[in-house]
Design a protein around this motif. Structure first.
Motif, PDB file in Angstrom:
ATOM      1  N   ALA A  93       0.554  -1.057  -0.046  1.00  0.00           N
ATOM      2  CA  ALA A  93       0.130   0.061   0.043  1.00  0.00           C
ATOM      3  C   ALA A  93       0.974   0.845  -0.071  1.00  0.00           C
ATOM      4  N   ILE A  94       2.269   1.184   0.686  1.00  0.00           N
ATOM      5  CA  ILE A  94       3.205   2.756   0.368  1.00  0.00           C
ATOM      6  C   ILE A  94       3.816   2.481  -0.843  1.00  0.00           C
ATOM      7  N   SER A  95       3.908   1.337  -1.622  1.00  0.00           N
ATOM      8  CA  SER A  95       4.544   1.628  -2.852  1.00  0.00           C
ATOM      9  C   SER A  95       2.741   2.262  -3.755  1.00  0.00           C
ATOM     10  N   ILE A  96       2.185   1.431  -3.849  1.00  0.00           N
ATOM     11  CA  ILE A  96       0.394   1.947  -4.099  1.00  0.00           C
ATOM     12  C   ILE A  96       0.193   3.147  -4.127  1.00  0.00           C
ATOM     13  N   LEU A  98       2.610   6.639  -3.416  1.00  0.00           N
ATOM     14  CA  LEU A  98       3.371   6.742  -4.745  1.00  0.00           C
ATOM     15  C   LEU A  98       2.470   7.177  -5.682  1.00  0.00           C
ATOM     16  N   LEU A  99       2.650   5.687  -6.321  1.00  0.00           N
ATOM     17  CA  LEU A  99       2.061   5.794  -7.575  1.00  0.00           C
ATOM     18  C   LEU A  99       0.780   6.809  -7.971  1.00  0.00           C
ATOM     19  N   LEU A 100       0.049   6.654  -7.003  1.00  0.00           N
ATOM     20  CA  LEU A 100      -1.421   6.941  -6.541  1.00  0.00           C
ATOM     21  C   LEU A 100      -1.129   8.890  -6.769  1.00  0.00           C
ATOM     22  N   ILE A 101      -0.569   9.053  -5.817  1.00  0.00           N
ATOM     23  CA  ILE A 101       0.412  10.716  -5.758  1.00  0.00           C
ATOM     24  C   ILE A 101       0.905  11.074  -6.385  1.00  0.00           C
ATOM     25  N   SER A 102       1.434  10.033  -7.509  1.00  0.00           N
ATOM     26  CA  SER A 102       1.605  10.522  -8.811  1.00  0.00           C
ATOM     27  C   SER A 102       1.055  10.907  -9.902  1.00  0.00           C
ATOM     28  N   VAL A 103      -0.026  10.383 -10.248  1.00  0.00           N
ATOM     29  CA  VAL A 103      -1.467  10.346 -10.663  1.00  0.00           C
ATOM     30  C   VAL A 103      -1.795  12.680  -9.789  1.00  0.00           C
ATOM     31  N   VAL A 104      -2.230  11.861  -8.983  1.00  0.00           N
ATOM     32  CA  VAL A 104      -2.916  13.515  -7.978  1.00  0.00           C
ATOM     33  C   VAL A 104      -1.725  14.505  -8.540  1.00  0.00           C
ATOM     34  N   ALA A 105      -0.936  14.343  -8.553  1.00  0.00           N
ATOM     35  CA  ALA A 105       0.765  15.863  -8.656  1.00  0.00           C
ATOM     36  C   ALA A 105       0.813  15.989 -10.379  1.00  0.00           C
ATOM     37  N   ASP A 109       2.804  19.524 -11.164  1.00  0.00           N
ATOM     38  CA  ASP A 109       4.537  19.359 -11.170  1.00  0.00           C
ATOM     39  C   ASP A 109       4.172  18.381 -11.843  1.00  0.00           C
ATOM     40  N   PRO A 110       4.197  17.598 -13.382  1.00  0.00           N
ATOM     41  CA  PRO A 110       5.144  16.583 -14.448  1.00  0.00           C
ATOM     42  C   PRO A 110       5.808  15.894 -13.701  1.00  0.00           C
ATOM     43  N   GLN A 111       7.265  16.923 -13.124  1.00  0.00           N
ATOM     44  CA  GLN A 111       8.538  16.693 -13.279  1.00  0.00           C
ATOM     45  C   GLN A 111       8.665  15.415 -11.564  1.00  0.00           C
ATOM     46  N   ILE A 112       8.230  16.441 -10.827  1.00  0.00           N
ATOM     47  CA  ILE A 112       7.830  15.689  -9.218  1.00  0.00           C
ATOM     48  C   ILE A 112       7.290  13.362  -9.656  1.00  0.00           C
ATOM     49  N   SER A 113       6.111  14.870 -10.253  1.00  0.00           N
ATOM     50  CA  SER A 113       4.772  13.512 -10.692  1.00  0.00           C
ATOM     51  C   SER A 113       6.249  12.214 -11.071  1.00  0.00           C
ATOM     52  N   LYS A 114       6.413  12.414 -11.861  1.00  0.00           N
ATOM     53  CA  LYS A 114       7.858  11.376 -12.329  1.00  0.00           C
ATOM     54  C   LYS A 114       8.694  11.112 -11.606  1.00  0.00           C
ATOM     55  N   ILE A 115       9.059  11.481 -11.055  1.00  0.00           N
ATOM     56  CA  ILE A 115       9.833  10.332  -9.897  1.00  0.00           C
ATOM     57  C   ILE A 115       9.331  10.086  -9.564  1.00  0.00           C
ATOM     58  N   LEU A 116       8.104  10.255  -9.285  1.00  0.00           N
ATOM     59  CA  LEU A 116       7.361   9.915  -7.971  1.00  0.00           C
ATOM     60  C   LEU A 116       6.882   7.974  -8.514  1.00  0.00           C
ATOM     61  N   TRP A 117       5.999   8.456  -9.612  1.00  0.00           N
ATOM     62  CA  TRP A 117       5.973   6.734 -10.514  1.00  0.00           C
ATOM     63  C   TRP A 117       7.346   6.302 -10.107  1.00  0.00           C
ATOM     64  N   LEU A 118       8.412   6.361 -10.518  1.00  0.00           N
ATOM     65  CA  LEU A 118       9.839   5.209 -10.967  1.00  0.00           C
ATOM     66  C   LEU A 118      10.334   4.942  -9.351  1.00  0.00           C
ATOM     67  N   VAL A 119      10.082   5.604  -8.517  1.00  0.00           N
ATOM     68  CA  VAL A 119      10.266   5.373  -7.163  1.00  0.00           C
ATOM     69  C   VAL A 119       8.833   4.810  -6.338  1.00  0.00           C
ATOM     70  N   GLY A 120       8.254   4.661  -7.269  1.00  0.00           N
ATOM     71  CA  GLY A 120       6.876   3.345  -6.901  1.00  0.00           C
ATOM     72  C   GLY A 120       6.580   2.711  -8.096  1.00  0.00           C
ATOM     73  N   ALA A 121       6.967   2.884  -8.773  1.00  0.00           N
ATOM     74  CA  ALA A 121       7.009   1.282  -9.655  1.00  0.00           C
ATOM     75  C   ALA A 121       7.779   0.414  -9.646  1.00  0.00           C
ATOM     76  N   GLY A 122       9.021   1.069  -9.088  1.00  0.00           N
ATOM     77  CA  GLY A 122      10.315   0.091  -8.793  1.00  0.00           C
ATOM     78  C   GLY A 122       9.736  -0.645  -7.322  1.00  0.00           C
ATOM     79  N   LEU A 123       9.106   0.408  -6.526  1.00  0.00           N
ATOM     80  CA  LEU A 123       9.743  -0.650  -4.934  1.00  0.00           C
ATOM     81  C   LEU A 123       8.104  -1.297  -4.725  1.00  0.00           C
ATOM     82  N   HIS A 124       7.545  -0.959  -5.425  1.00  0.00           N
ATOM     83  CA  HIS A 124       6.209  -1.967  -5.631  1.00  0.00           C
ATOM     84  C   HIS A 124       6.504  -3.044  -6.861  1.00  0.00           C
ATOM     85  N   LEU A 125       7.631  -3.357  -7.831  1.00  0.00           N
ATOM     86  CA  LEU A 125       7.989  -4.413  -8.441  1.00  0.00           C
ATOM     87  C   LEU A 125       8.669  -5.299  -7.408  1.00  0.00           C
ATOM     88  N   LEU A 126       9.229  -4.679  -6.650  1.00  0.00           N
ATOM     89  CA  LEU A 126       9.772  -4.733  -5.135  1.00  0.00           C
ATOM     90  C   LEU A 126       9.207  -6.307  -4.519  1.00  0.00           C
TER      91      LEU A 126
END
Length: 326
Positions: A93-96, A98-105, A109-126
């Motif tokens: 739920a932590i990584s999800i 991050l992925l949802l906040i990426s969409v909200v953000a 700020d598209p750049q912050i959104s992109k960083i949040l998505w990358l962190v969230g996606a990588g963490l969720h895969l792990l």
């Protein structure tokens, strides 16, 4: 004789801070996205979603800071949750979130959104791989431990395309969508087997029934992002989610009698996902009845979130959250 020193209440509550608290962030993200879509479709004269987005970000930072403090000060309690057959499923739920906040953000700020998505996606895969390994190599999980919250780690992959597509990560989005969709079908069979042929879920876990709505509802939204429109498969996903919403609504009297638990937040994100899906369907098809469904769900969603927020604050003030649980 000197009395024994008392353990500060804050320390005890921090030690018992549940990982399931991050379901609150998922629910708040869902509410924000529902308001964003409602503001677009219904052309509202005022904007509420930015305030919801700010509140969601603050809540996430506070919860993440709290749980990191728990890890530093009470590491054994964190490892205990990692071995717990139910709570283990809430770590992703932590990584999800991050992925949802990426969409909200993204609108802010598209750049912050992109960083949040990358962190969230990588963490969720792990976390997906970790939870699967735990399930495969377990020595203490039994069928009665199974409940719809088990969807969160694996089926949560379906969330990734919501932000991934707009950032250009098309192949990665298809990867996450495929994993989530296939495991949804597998886990859904197991969940219904457990529900029908074994003892009913305990009251504390009954709200997790709402999680059944999330995979097809979010799957519909992600598939529309990936495919670029409504086709036959998207229609199947939407109507599956709608049917599950109707099915769960027949149990409302049972939910109404439940004592408040933090698990009540399981109502929020699935209901928000279904609301956004209905708005998308109404916008794409132009059919009035989809608009009626969307507006009705939107009203219910706001009432439910207001109730959840009030009951959660009340429970915190009465020290009924972050206490020792089974």
């Amino acid at each position: 004789m000197n009395p024994e020193p008392q353990v500060p209440a804050t320390t005890t509550r921090l030690e018992n801070m549940p990982i399931s608290f991050f379901a609150v962030v998922m629910g708040l993200c869902g509410l924000t996205l529902a308001w964003e879509k409602a503001e677009q479709v219904m052309i509202m004269p005022f904007m509420v979603s930015p305030y919801h987005a700010a509140i969601t970000a603050v809540v996430f930072v506070l919860l993440l800071g709290g749980y990191l403090a728990k890890y530093v000060l009470h590491r054994d309690a964190v490892f205990k949750e990692l071995r717990h057959p139910v709570r283990l499923s809430f770590f992703p739920a932590i990584s999800i979130s991050l992925l949802l906040i990426s969409v909200v953000a993204y609108p802010f700020d598209p750049q912050i959104s992109k960083i949040l998505w990358l962190v969230g996606a990588g963490l969720h895969l792990l976390l997906t791989l970790f939870v699967l390994a735990s399930w495969i190599n377990h020595t203490h999980f039994e069928i009665q431990h199974m409940n719809p919250s088990w969807f969160i780690p694996i089926v949560g992959n379906i969330v990734a395309p919501l932000g991934g597509v707009q950032h250009g990560f098309i192949d990665a989005s298809w990867f996450f969508f495929s994993v989530g969709l296939v495991f949804w079908l597998v886990l859904k069979v197991i969940v219904f087997y457990r529900i029908i042929f074994h003892n009913p879920l305990p009251d504390k876990l009954l709200p997790t029934f709402f999680i059944l709505i999330a995979p097809p509802a979010v799957g519909f939204l992600s598939y529309v992002k990936l495919s670029g429109g409504i086709d036959a498969f998207a229609t199947v996903l939407f109507h599956t989610a709608l049917f599950l919403t109707l099915m769960i609504s027949t149990q409302m009297m049972k939910f109404a009698r439940l004592q408040f638990f933090l698990s009540w937040w399981a109502y929020s994100f699935p209901l928000a996902a279904m609301t956004v899906a209905a708005f998308v369907m109404a916008e794409a098809t132009g059919k009035d009845w989809f608009q009626v469904v969307a507006v009705g769900l939107f009203i219910i969603l706001n009432m439910v979130l207001a109730l959840l927020a009030a009951r959660t604050i009340e429970a915190m003030l009465r020290n009924r959250i972050c206490v020792v649980e089974d």
